[in-house]
Each structure stands twice: as structure tokens, then as C-alpha cells.
Enzyme design. Structure first.
Site, short mmCIF file in Angstrom:
data_model
loop_
_atom_site.label_atom_id
_atom_site.label_comp_id
_atom_site.label_asym_id
_atom_site.label_seq_id
_atom_site.Cartn_x
_atom_site.Cartn_y
_atom_site.Cartn_z
N PHE A 1 0.81 -1.22 0.00
CA PHE A 1 0.00 0.00 0.00
C PHE A 1 0.84 1.27 0.00
O PHE A 1 0.36 2.34 -0.33
CB PHE A 1 -0.93 0.02 1.23
CG PHE A 1 -0.20 0.43 2.50
CD1 PHE A 1 -0.04 1.79 2.80
CD2 PHE A 1 0.33 -0.50 3.37
CE1 PHE A 1 0.65 2.19 3.94
CE2 PHE A 1 1.01 -0.11 4.51
CZ PHE A 1 1.17 1.24 4.79
N GLU B 1 -4.98 -3.91 -1.97
CA GLU B 1 -6.44 -3.73 -1.87
C GLU B 1 -6.76 -2.45 -1.10
O GLU B 1 -7.89 -1.95 -1.15
CB GLU B 1 -7.08 -4.96 -1.21
CG GLU B 1 -6.76 -5.17 0.27
CD GLU B 1 -5.37 -5.79 0.50
OE1 GLU B 1 -4.62 -5.96 -0.48
OE2 GLU B 1 -5.04 -6.08 1.66
N CYS C 1 9.62 1.52 3.39
CA CYS C 1 10.50 0.38 3.75
C CYS C 1 11.92 0.86 3.97
O CYS C 1 12.72 0.18 4.58
CB CYS C 1 10.46 -0.68 2.67
SG CYS C 1 11.24 -0.11 1.16
N GLU D 1 9.22 -4.41 13.00
CA GLU D 1 9.08 -3.25 12.11
C GLU D 1 7.86 -2.45 12.58
O GLU D 1 6.77 -3.00 12.67
CB GLU D 1 8.88 -3.73 10.66
CG GLU D 1 8.86 -2.60 9.66
CD GLU D 1 8.63 -3.07 8.22
OE1 GLU D 1 7.93 -4.07 8.01
OE2 GLU D 1 9.15 -2.41 7.30
N LYS E 1 -1.37 -7.01 -9.30
CA LYS E 1 -2.32 -6.98 -8.18
C LYS E 1 -1.90 -5.86 -7.23
O LYS E 1 -0.99 -6.03 -6.42
CB LYS E 1 -2.36 -8.31 -7.43
CG LYS E 1 -3.61 -8.39 -6.55
CD LYS E 1 -3.47 -9.26 -5.34
CE LYS E 1 -2.83 -8.62 -4.15
NZ LYS E 1 -3.52 -7.43 -3.57
P1 NAD Z 1 1.51 -6.54 3.06
O1 NAD Z 1 2.47 -7.65 3.07
O2 NAD Z 1 0.43 -6.49 4.08
O3 NAD Z 1 0.75 -6.51 1.64
C1 NAD Z 1 1.49 -6.62 0.42
C2 NAD Z 1 0.67 -7.40 -0.58
O4 NAD Z 1 0.52 -8.74 -0.13
C3 NAD Z 1 -0.73 -6.84 -0.77
O5 NAD Z 1 -1.01 -6.85 -2.16
C4 NAD Z 1 -1.62 -7.78 0.02
O6 NAD Z 1 -2.88 -7.95 -0.59
C5 NAD Z 1 -0.86 -9.08 0.03
N1 NAD Z 1 -0.99 -9.81 1.31
C6 NAD Z 1 -0.98 -9.28 2.55
N2 NAD Z 1 -1.03 -10.26 3.47
C7 NAD Z 1 -1.07 -11.41 2.81
C8 NAD Z 1 -1.11 -12.78 3.19
N3 NAD Z 1 -1.13 -13.13 4.48
N4 NAD Z 1 -1.13 -13.72 2.24
C9 NAD Z 1 -1.10 -13.37 0.94
N5 NAD Z 1 -1.07 -12.10 0.53
C10 NAD Z 1 -1.04 -11.13 1.43
O7 NAD Z 1 2.35 -5.19 3.06
P2 NAD Z 1 1.80 -3.72 3.19
O8 NAD Z 1 1.31 -3.50 4.58
O9 NAD Z 1 0.90 -3.39 2.06
O10 NAD Z 1 3.15 -2.89 2.97
C11 NAD Z 1 4.04 -2.60 4.01
C12 NAD Z 1 5.20 -3.57 4.05
O11 NAD Z 1 5.84 -3.58 2.79
C13 NAD Z 1 6.26 -3.18 5.05
O12 NAD Z 1 6.69 -4.34 5.71
C14 NAD Z 1 7.38 -2.60 4.20
O13 NAD Z 1 8.66 -2.70 4.75
C15 NAD Z 1 7.25 -3.44 2.98
N6 NAD Z 1 7.84 -2.79 1.81
C16 NAD Z 1 9.03 -3.25 1.38
C17 NAD Z 1 9.63 -2.63 0.31
C18 NAD Z 1 10.96 -3.10 -0.17
O14 NAD Z 1 11.32 -2.76 -1.28
N7 NAD Z 1 11.68 -3.87 0.61
C19 NAD Z 1 9.02 -1.54 -0.33
C20 NAD Z 1 7.78 -1.11 0.14
C21 NAD Z 1 7.19 -1.75 1.22
#
Ligand code: NAD
Length: 457
Positions: free
Chosen positions: A107, A134, A239, A339, A131
Site C-alpha cells: 500500500f 487492496e 520500507c 518493524e 495486483k
Molecule cells: P503486506 O504484506 O500487508 O501486503 C502486500 C501485498 O501482499 C498486498 O497486495 C496484500 O494484498 C498481500 N498480502 C498481505 N497479506 C497477505 C497474506 N497473508 N497472504 C497473501 N497475501 C497477502 O504489506 P503492506 O502492509 O501493504 O506494505 C508494508 C510492508 O511492505 C512493510 O513491511 C514494508 O517494509 C514493505 N515494503 C518493502 C519494500 C521493499 O522494497 N523492501 C518496499 C515497500 C514496502
């Protein structure tokens, strides 16, 4: 979702055959269209995600740079040639697209992260199922509309929405050859394991805990300003946010001045001018951040500035957390281990640079780190010994421009090929080698010369 997979598979059959300069032209067009609509895209992000308008423009601009990088595909996708490996025999390699690929986004960068994915996948001849998160899919939808306007044919990029079910569909569908994921650890590990088990290529960028080490010889004002911006910008929902300050020796005496600076940050709606810190993405996120601040208090850290009870007039039920500084943290505390992903800076103190290096190398994450100093020898030692993928010297958020790759490491990354840069092109392509023998004895008479200057299409 099945219709999207079917459409992507069908589109691949013709898209893979388009010339590289046709695909390059679509990226030139896309670059122009994103620039044209930059403000509109940023407004959408601010309304949907909450970050401030200037920060949302940065979100789009950093993604735009990947589109600009994709315009170099005419050199990036070149293979290699070795003539005369034997008499009259040559070998060359070509980089071919994989087929249908997929991108799963977080997000926090609703424009930048989709732009890390679909432009490079498409320009190298693949199709992609995207994708978005959401929680804020609006920018991704606008970007794929721009891709259509840029001349990308129907079916080359499809968007599916949802959470777990959509993710598992991508991990399991036999026609999807590769998955790019950016998000948290839990989803990232799941997708890496499930996708790999199904024979797919997966690149998975995950969570982080980025340390900024402050040496007493650093330029004080500049360092405190950089710490403030890197810890609290985007409400800490980056991140690469510099969430953990490590003060070496006497530099810990700067903490009260840091608190004074951070106190002045304005918490308000992202669309209002002069806002420094917007809301968090959801109430769930807010509750996690509040829980971690509470844990710090219970576990004996000192909360020098507490934003838990911030009230923003007009938005009393908003998901706001004010800037928070936790000092005297220890590596075994929950606020250090987890985190936080909110506007919270955790500060630790050590006596020497080597202790700081040791602390960081023991942390499981390896996304980014920064050193603030005026001492080149210390900077060189830090760069040499630190086991983190992206290192900044007096640069608090050292994300390289896309001619390099995003090189988070250890617990922050699973896979072999990083996002964008040359590695990104390698991720979306597979090598084929051709070894050919043209016996000189068999040479045929020369063909007739073509006199007009050749035009390529
Ligand atoms: P998230 O993992 O909750 O969601 C990411 C994606 O995975 C979404 O599209 C979501 O629908 C899906 N998802 C979430 N939980 C899931 C599950 N249990 N099973 C399957 N799919 C699932 O992450 P977020 O809250 O949207 O973003 C924040 C996180 O992203 C932080 O941990 C941040 O550090 C990380 N991030 C990392 C980078 C990088 O390049 N390392 C860049 C941006 C964000």
C-alpha cells in the site's frame, strides 16, 4: 482472475513478436503521459493513501525513473556474441521474455512499486498481471490506463484485485512464470515459498529495520534534519525509512535538540499545505504502532516524545499518530525487533563505530543503512564491514537510481535477481544460446545490394 490469465497468455503471443523499438516507443509515450498526469496521480495517492502531496509527487517521480530506465531496453536486453569459437562456428546468446508475469504490490507506494514492475516486464516482451494493494489500488488503475494510451495493446497488462485469494491464484496458476512481490515479511515469505514450489521465478522485497549511525564528528544540523525527514516522512511508512538511530559516543547529547526539531512537525491531512505527517493507512496500522510504543514503555525504554494521543482537529477519528521518539532502547526490546511502520524513531547508544556495525549486522534485516560523519576513514570502514544491501554515507535513504538495482539484502529480500537496473532485466528474461556453423566451403554467391537507406519498423 482466470480471464485475466487467459487474456495475458493470448496477448503474449503477439506482444513477444513486436520489435524492440516498438516496445521502446511505448515506454517513451508512457514516460510523457506520466509526466503529463503527475499532479493528478499524486492527488489520487494523497486522497487514497494519505501521504502529503509533495511526497505523493515523489512517489510518482521515483516510479517514472524506472520507466525512463526501461527506455534503454535497446541496450539492456542485448545478448552476447562470441565469434569463431571453433572454425566457422559462432555462439551468441539472446534474452527472451518469460511469458506471463505477475506483480503483487504493497500500500505504501501506490505508484512507484507498480512502476518498478510492469514497465520492465512489458518492455522486455512479457505480459503482466498486476495486483495492487487492496487498500489503495487507484494509482495502479490510472497507470495501466496510461499504458493503454501509450500504445500497449489490450491484454498485455491486466489488473486483478483482492488479497489472499488473488495472491494464491498468482502463486498457483501454471501459466504465470514469474512473480515480483513487494510488501511485508509474512506475505513475502509465503509468496516466495509457494511460487518457487510451483517452479516460478520470484523476487520478494520485504520488511526492514534501517539504522542510521551518528558519529560525533558529523555535521550536527544537517544530520538532525536528515534523521527527522527520513524517520518521519510519509509517517514512517517507507520500507527505507530510517527508523533506528544509533548514536555513537558523545553524539547522544544531540537527542534533546532532535526532539525539539521533531516536535515542530505538523500532523494533519495529507492534502493540506504545510502538513509534514499524514495519517496511517488504517486503524489496524495505528493500533500496531500504539502497541509498539506501549511495549517500549513497559520494557523500560524512555519515550522522549509521545505521539500516541495526537488529536487532529476536524479528523478526530483519523488514523493519526504523532511523531514519537523512543530513547535508551535495547536490542532485545519489542520496539527494536519489530518493524513499526509508523512515525516512530527508536534510538540506541553505543560507544564505538565498531559496536554500531556489530549491532546492525546482528539485526536480521538488510534493506538500508546510513552513516553520518565527516570522517572518510570511518565511512570507508563502515561501507566495508556493514552487511546491508543499500548503504548511505550522509545519505539517509540510499535508494539508488534505476540504472542500479534496489539491493536490499538478508531478511529484507528473497530471490536472486533484484528489482530494476540490469538485474531487473535479467529477472524478466531468460537466456537462449545459439551455436551455429557456416562452413566457409559452402559460401553462396553474394546477394544483390539494396541501395536505399534501410528504415526499421
Ligand atoms: P503486506 O504484506 O500487508 O501486503 C502486500 C501485498 O501482499 C498486498 O497486495 C496484500 O494484498 C498481500 N498480502 C498481505 N497479506 C497477505 C497474506 N497473508 N497472504 C497473501 N497475501 C497477502 O504489506 P503492506 O502492509 O501493504 O506494505 C508494508 C510492508 O511492505 C512493510 O513491511 C514494508 O517494509 C514493505 N515494503 C518493502 C519494500 C521493499 O522494497 N523492501 C518496499 C515497500 C514496502
Amino acid at each position: 482472475m482466470n480471464a485475466a490469465a487467459e487474456s495475458s497468455k493470448r496477448a503474449f503471443q503477439s506482444w513477444r513478436k513486436t520489435s524492440i523499438i516498438t516496445r521502446q516507443q511505448t515506454m517513451f509515450n508512457l514516460q510523457h503521459l506520466i509526466k503529463r498526469d503527475l499532479k493528478k496521480l499524486a492527488e489520487n495517492i494523497t486522497i487514497e493513501q494519505g501521504k502529503t502531496l509533495p511526497d505523493a509527487e515523489g512517489d510518482v517521480s521515483r516510479g517514472l525513473q524506472v520507466v525512463e530506465h526501461a527506455c534503454s531496453v535497446t541496450t539492456l536486453q542485448m545478448g552476447e556474441t562470441m565469434p569463431n569459437i571453433s572454425k566457422d562456428m559462432d555462439t551468441y546468446s539472446i534474452r527472451l521474455p518469460l511469458g506471463v508475469t505477475a506483480g503483487i504490490c504493497p500500500f505504501n507506494f501506490p505508484a512507484m512499486v507498480p512502476l518498478w514492475m510492469f514497465p520492465l516486464a512489458l518492455v522486455t516482451g512479457n505480459t503482466m498481471i498486476l495486483k495492487p494493494s487492496e487498500q489503495d489500488p487507484g494509482a495502479a488503475m490510472k497507470l495501466v490506463e496510461l499504458a493503454k494510451e501509450a500504445g500497449i495493446p489490450d491484454g498485455c497488462v491486466n489488473v486483478i484485485h483482492g488479497q489472499h485469494e488473488a495472491v494464491n491464484f498468482i502463486c498457483d496458476h501454471p501459466d504465470i512464470r514469474a512473480i515480483s512481490f513487494v510488501g511485508g515479511d509474512q506475505a513475502g515469505r509465503h509468496i516466495y515459498e509457494r511460487g518457487s514450489k510451483n517452479g516460478k521465478r520470484v523476487q520478494s522485497n520485504m520488511g526492514a529495520k534501517n539504522h542510521g549511525v551518528v558519529l560525533p564528528d558529523a555535521s550536527k544540523e544537517a544530520t538532525l534534519n536528515q534523521l527527522t525527514a527520513a524517520a518521519f516522512g510519509a509517517a514512517g511508512q517507507r520500507c527505507m525509512a530510517l527508523t533506528t538511530a544509533v548514536f555513537v559516543g558523545e553524539s547522544k547529547k544531540w537527542l534533546p535538540d532532535l526532539v525539539e526539531k521533531v516536535k515542530k512537525l505538523k500532523v494533519d491531512a495529507g492534502w493540506k499545505p504545510n502538513t509534514d505527517i499524514g495519517p496511517l493507512i488504517s486503524n489496524q496500522s495505528k493500533q500496531r504502532v500504539l502497541r509498539l510504543i506501549e511495549s517500549a514503555k513497559k520494557e523500560g525504554a524512555k519515550v522522549l516524545l509521545d505521539g500516541s494521543n495526537v488529536k487532529v482537529p476536524g479528523f478526530e477519528n483519523g488514523n493519526f499518530v504523532g511523531p514519537t521518539i523512543i530513547a535508551d532502547a535495547q536490542p532485545n526490546m519489542t520496539c527494536y525487533k519489530e518493524e513499526i511502520f509508523g512515525p516512530v524513531l527508536v534510538a540506541l547508544s553505543v560507544d564505538t563505530l565498531d559496536e554500531a556495525i556489530d549491532l546492525i549486522n546482528k539485526n536480521p534485516y538488510g534493506n538500508g543503512t546510513a552513516l553520518f560523519t565527516t570522517n572518510g576513514v570511518a565511512a570507508r570502514r563502515f561501507t566495508d564491514l556493514i552487511d546491508v544491501g543499500q548503504v548511505g554515507i550522509n545519505v539517509p535513504i540510499p535508494v539508488p537510481l534505476p540504472m542500479f538495482s534496489f539491493t536490499g539484502s538478508r531478511g529484507s529480500f528473497l530471490g536472486d535477481a533484484n528489482f530494476y537496473g540490469k538485474a531487473g532485466v535479467n529477472f524478466y528474461t531468460q537466456l537462449k544460446t545459439v551455436t551455429q556453423l557456416w562452413r566457409s566451403e559452402d559460401a553462396s554467391p553474394e546477394a544483390k545490394p539494396q541501395m536505399a537507406f534501410p528504415q526499421l519498423k
